[in-house]
Design a protein around this motif. Structure first.
Motif, mmCIF file in Angstrom:
data_model
loop_
_atom_site.group_PDB
_atom_site.id
_atom_site.type_symbol
_atom_site.label_atom_id
_atom_site.label_comp_id
_atom_site.label_asym_id
_atom_site.label_seq_id
_atom_site.Cartn_x
_atom_site.Cartn_y
_atom_site.Cartn_z
ATOM 1 N N LYS A 134 0.435 -1.062 0.138
ATOM 2 C CA LYS A 134 -0.170 -0.361 0.031
ATOM 3 C C LYS A 134 0.937 1.951 0.023
ATOM 4 O O LYS A 134 0.431 1.676 0.803
ATOM 5 C CB LYS A 134 -0.749 -0.017 1.497
ATOM 6 C CG LYS A 134 -1.670 -0.476 1.323
ATOM 7 C CD LYS A 134 -2.791 -1.300 1.910
ATOM 8 C CE LYS A 134 -3.560 -2.035 2.001
ATOM 9 N NZ LYS A 134 -4.824 -2.481 0.784
ATOM 10 N N ASP A 135 2.068 1.551 -0.786
ATOM 11 C CA ASP A 135 2.794 2.174 -1.427
ATOM 12 C C ASP A 135 2.050 3.583 -1.742
ATOM 13 O O ASP A 135 0.764 3.822 -2.264
ATOM 14 C CB ASP A 135 3.568 1.975 -2.256
ATOM 15 C CG ASP A 135 4.792 3.376 -2.458
ATOM 16 O OD1 ASP A 135 4.704 3.488 -1.287
ATOM 17 O OD2 ASP A 135 4.847 3.470 -3.880
ATOM 18 N N PRO A 136 1.865 4.691 -1.108
ATOM 19 C CA PRO A 136 1.014 5.662 -0.881
ATOM 20 C C PRO A 136 1.141 6.280 -2.538
ATOM 21 O O PRO A 136 0.046 6.966 -2.798
ATOM 22 C CB PRO A 136 1.187 7.130 -0.117
ATOM 23 C CG PRO A 136 2.316 6.432 0.997
ATOM 24 C CD PRO A 136 2.638 4.846 0.277
ATOM 25 N N ASP A 137 2.344 6.607 -3.268
ATOM 26 C CA ASP A 137 2.317 6.687 -5.033
ATOM 27 C C ASP A 137 1.305 5.414 -5.359
ATOM 28 O O ASP A 137 0.844 6.177 -6.657
ATOM 29 C CB ASP A 137 3.811 6.238 -4.809
ATOM 30 C CG ASP A 137 5.067 7.733 -5.214
ATOM 31 O OD1 ASP A 137 4.163 9.131 -4.559
ATOM 32 O OD2 ASP A 137 5.681 7.809 -5.613
ATOM 33 N N PHE A 138 1.648 4.481 -5.580
ATOM 34 C CA PHE A 138 0.633 3.447 -6.192
ATOM 35 C C PHE A 138 -0.501 3.861 -5.831
ATOM 36 O O PHE A 138 -1.204 3.686 -6.153
ATOM 37 C CB PHE A 138 1.018 1.837 -5.292
ATOM 38 C CG PHE A 138 -0.163 1.422 -6.548
ATOM 39 C CD1 PHE A 138 0.346 1.196 -7.661
ATOM 40 C CD2 PHE A 138 -0.544 0.307 -5.476
ATOM 41 C CE1 PHE A 138 -0.416 0.219 -8.539
ATOM 42 C CE2 PHE A 138 -1.198 -0.250 -6.635
ATOM 43 C CZ PHE A 138 -0.974 -0.431 -8.087
ATOM 44 N N LEU A 139 -1.167 4.153 -4.022
ATOM 45 C CA LEU A 139 -3.000 4.505 -3.932
ATOM 46 C C LEU A 139 -2.972 5.226 -4.912
ATOM 47 O O LEU A 139 -3.787 5.530 -5.243
ATOM 48 C CB LEU A 139 -2.715 4.452 -3.028
ATOM 49 C CG LEU A 139 -3.206 2.667 -2.134
ATOM 50 C CD1 LEU A 139 -2.525 3.154 -0.593
ATOM 51 C CD2 LEU A 139 -3.892 2.123 -2.522
ATOM 52 N N ARG A 140 -2.095 6.324 -5.168
ATOM 53 C CA ARG A 140 -2.257 7.707 -5.892
ATOM 54 C C ARG A 140 -3.034 7.141 -6.954
ATOM 55 O O ARG A 140 -3.449 7.908 -7.881
ATOM 56 C CB ARG A 140 -1.478 8.535 -6.429
ATOM 57 C CG ARG A 140 -2.083 9.986 -5.496
ATOM 58 C CD ARG A 140 -1.187 11.344 -5.548
ATOM 59 N NE ARG A 140 0.218 11.409 -5.193
ATOM 60 C CZ ARG A 140 0.696 10.929 -4.048
ATOM 61 N NH1 ARG A 140 0.630 11.092 -3.149
ATOM 62 N NH2 ARG A 140 2.646 10.229 -4.229
ATOM 63 N N ARG A 141 -1.563 6.714 -7.580
ATOM 64 C CA ARG A 141 -2.144 6.610 -8.971
ATOM 65 C C ARG A 141 -3.401 5.097 -9.427
ATOM 66 O O ARG A 141 -4.069 5.591 -9.589
ATOM 67 C CB ARG A 141 -1.153 5.036 -9.249
ATOM 68 C CG ARG A 141 0.216 5.921 -9.728
ATOM 69 C CD ARG A 141 1.407 5.152 -11.237
ATOM 70 N NE ARG A 141 1.629 4.328 -9.830
ATOM 71 C CZ ARG A 141 3.083 4.267 -9.054
ATOM 72 N NH1 ARG A 141 3.217 5.563 -9.622
ATOM 73 N NH2 ARG A 141 3.142 3.244 -8.134
ATOM 74 N N ASN A 142 -3.580 4.517 -8.174
ATOM 75 C CA ASN A 142 -5.461 3.740 -8.574
ATOM 76 C C ASN A 142 -5.684 3.683 -6.835
ATOM 77 O O ASN A 142 -5.164 2.796 -6.287
ATOM 78 C CB ASN A 142 -4.780 2.721 -9.036
ATOM 79 C CG ASN A 142 -5.874 1.329 -9.094
ATOM 80 O OD1 ASN A 142 -7.019 1.746 -9.321
ATOM 81 N ND2 ASN A 142 -6.101 0.243 -9.311
ATOM 82 N N PRO A 143 -6.622 4.503 -6.731
ATOM 83 C CA PRO A 143 -7.605 4.132 -5.574
ATOM 84 C C PRO A 143 -8.014 2.930 -4.971
ATOM 85 O O PRO A 143 -8.118 2.421 -3.719
ATOM 86 C CB PRO A 143 -8.637 5.322 -5.727
ATOM 87 C CG PRO A 143 -8.352 5.346 -6.608
ATOM 88 C CD PRO A 143 -7.199 5.317 -7.685
ATOM 89 N N ALA A 144 -8.374 1.884 -5.861
ATOM 90 C CA ALA A 144 -8.204 0.490 -5.781
ATOM 91 C C ALA A 144 -7.774 -0.455 -5.143
ATOM 92 O O ALA A 144 -8.341 -1.518 -4.858
ATOM 93 C CB ALA A 144 -9.549 0.521 -6.791
ATOM 94 N N GLY A 145 -6.573 -0.151 -5.237
ATOM 95 C CA GLY A 145 -5.151 -0.659 -4.672
ATOM 96 C C GLY A 145 -4.738 -2.108 -5.388
ATOM 97 O O GLY A 145 -4.145 -3.217 -4.658
ATOM 98 N N LYS A 146 -5.266 -1.879 -6.794
ATOM 99 C CA LYS A 146 -5.247 -3.047 -7.080
ATOM 100 C C LYS A 146 -3.616 -3.251 -8.109
ATOM 101 O O LYS A 146 -3.607 -1.879 -8.948
ATOM 102 C CB LYS A 146 -6.340 -3.310 -7.585
ATOM 103 C CG LYS A 146 -7.680 -3.746 -7.034
ATOM 104 C CD LYS A 146 -8.167 -4.880 -6.774
ATOM 105 C CE LYS A 146 -8.752 -4.061 -8.589
ATOM 106 N NZ LYS A 146 -10.524 -4.881 -8.847
ATOM 107 N N VAL A 147 -3.591 -4.346 -9.028
ATOM 108 C CA VAL A 147 -2.746 -3.831 -10.084
ATOM 109 C C VAL A 147 -3.682 -4.977 -11.231
ATOM 110 O O VAL A 147 -4.432 -5.864 -10.943
ATOM 111 C CB VAL A 147 -1.170 -4.665 -9.931
ATOM 112 C CG1 VAL A 147 -0.310 -4.365 -9.113
ATOM 113 C CG2 VAL A 147 -1.468 -6.712 -9.053
ATOM 114 N N PRO A 148 -3.711 -4.532 -12.202
ATOM 115 C CA PRO A 148 -2.266 -3.911 -13.158
ATOM 116 C C PRO A 148 -2.886 -2.592 -13.109
ATOM 117 O O PRO A 148 -4.173 -1.847 -13.047
ATOM 118 C CB PRO A 148 -2.716 -4.148 -14.601
ATOM 119 C CG PRO A 148 -3.898 -4.504 -15.036
ATOM 120 C CD PRO A 148 -4.810 -5.496 -13.954
#
Lengths: 221, 221
Positions: free
Chosen positions: B37-51
């Motif tokens: 749950k890196d904040p940078d990643f959560l900013r990119r995707n609020p659902a917190g999933k890949v892809p």
């Protein structure tokens, strides 16, 4: 004749009903007690789920592929924007509500309170209900954030995304699980969509043992 | 430059990789430890999933909406048939694999054996593994039934449905959880799709601590 096998409070069935009604396609509704695993029903849909739609000589399952089919076949009034970027945004939000909202909220509230009782699985698990009540606040805030920038959820025109969201929220509103005081923006959006003729049948639903609250069908809630 | 935030064995990420490769769109892969749950990643995707895909100036999540976007924007070679009925069937099967197969099989096998270890959630639950091993037989039989009537899963042309199915099966094959003896028809289908150039990068994946079996990358398995 178009025939939909459904259960009244299923958001996935409601999404299909709303889209059919918006396109002015008449449908005969058949309630399907899918959890009883009737062999006839399983033949119609090996996944054993509702909605199942009989239309144009096909028997279709999976609500989003059904809605995409209806949109392609009966494009007016349009529920998908013309360009790929905007269509992506509609599809992303349909997935957001049907996957994430469904898992975080609908399954924790509606399925705990209603489906478990109807299907004889027992009492609601209060931890799940609590988790659902907490999660819906986050989702309403997310909707408010979107609606601060746009007239409708996915852009300036109404789309499948709005019907997907409204299908979940209307089912939850039936059991008084939506706090409309949390966001005036979201309440205004729901008032707009609720007052569309396509919404009438959904507002007339009643489920034995679960009377809807007075505000449920009230356009001035 | 197209950039995909992914994890190597995620079938949803693999589906997007396969579709990009089939369209000959080059992509830079970035491994994303989404469970941290890196904040940078959560900013990119609020659902917190890949892809999560960065492309054409957009940051996109949700694998099926992403694939529909790529298909609309880069229609050659086509992974969707031209008429609404056949497109419905493709979308139905994409949902079948990404919802039902995923829930019945992938989450019971891959997530129990691999994801739990990687994310530090503990040991596989043997009841889930058993349920997954049982369910995959039903799904392989269903694929064999479809492929007895059609060249590819959704019709006579290759489509998103094949890539969705192959994404799940290839991830499970990486941990030796696919019994290729069960159906010669399904094995032949997988041999055909596995030998496409688009599959090469997926067959070269390795996950630390989980060496793939010898047959995994072998086109003559």
């Amino acid at each position: 004749m178009i025939r939909l096998f459904h259960v009244p409070l299923s958001p996935f069935c409601r999404k299909v009903r709303l889209v059919l009604a918006e396109k002015k396609l008449e449908v005969e509704l058949v309630e399907e007690r899918y959890w009883e695993k009737d062999p006839d029903f399983l033949r119609r849909n090996p996944a054993g789920k509702v909605p199942v739609l009989r239309m144009d000589g096909m028997t279709m399952s999976e609500s989003t592929p059904i809605c995409e089919y209806i949109e392609e076949k009966y494009p007016e009034p349009a529920l998908m924007p013309p360009n790929p970027e905007a269509r992506y945004e509609v599809r992303r939000l349909v997935s957001w509500f049907d996957d994430k909202f469904h898992q975080d909220v609908t399954s924790n509230l509606l399925y705990e309170r209603v489906n478990k009782k109807i299907t004889g699985e027992g009492y609601p698990d209060s931890r799940n209900v609590k988790a659902g009540a907490k999660a819906i606040r986050f989702h309403i805030d997310y909707m408010a954030w979107l609606l601060d920038q746009r007239r409708w959820l996915a852009g300036d025109a109404i789309s499948l995304a709005d019907f997907s969201a409204a299908a979940h929220l209307s089912s939850l509103d039936y059991i008084s699980d939506v706090d409309w005081h949390r966001s005036q923006t979201v309440k205004d959006w729901y008032a707009k969509i609720k007052s569309r003729p396509a919404f009438r049948a959904v507002l007339a639903d009643t489920v034995p043992g679960f009377p809807p609250p007075a505000h449920y069908a009230d356009l001035d809630f």
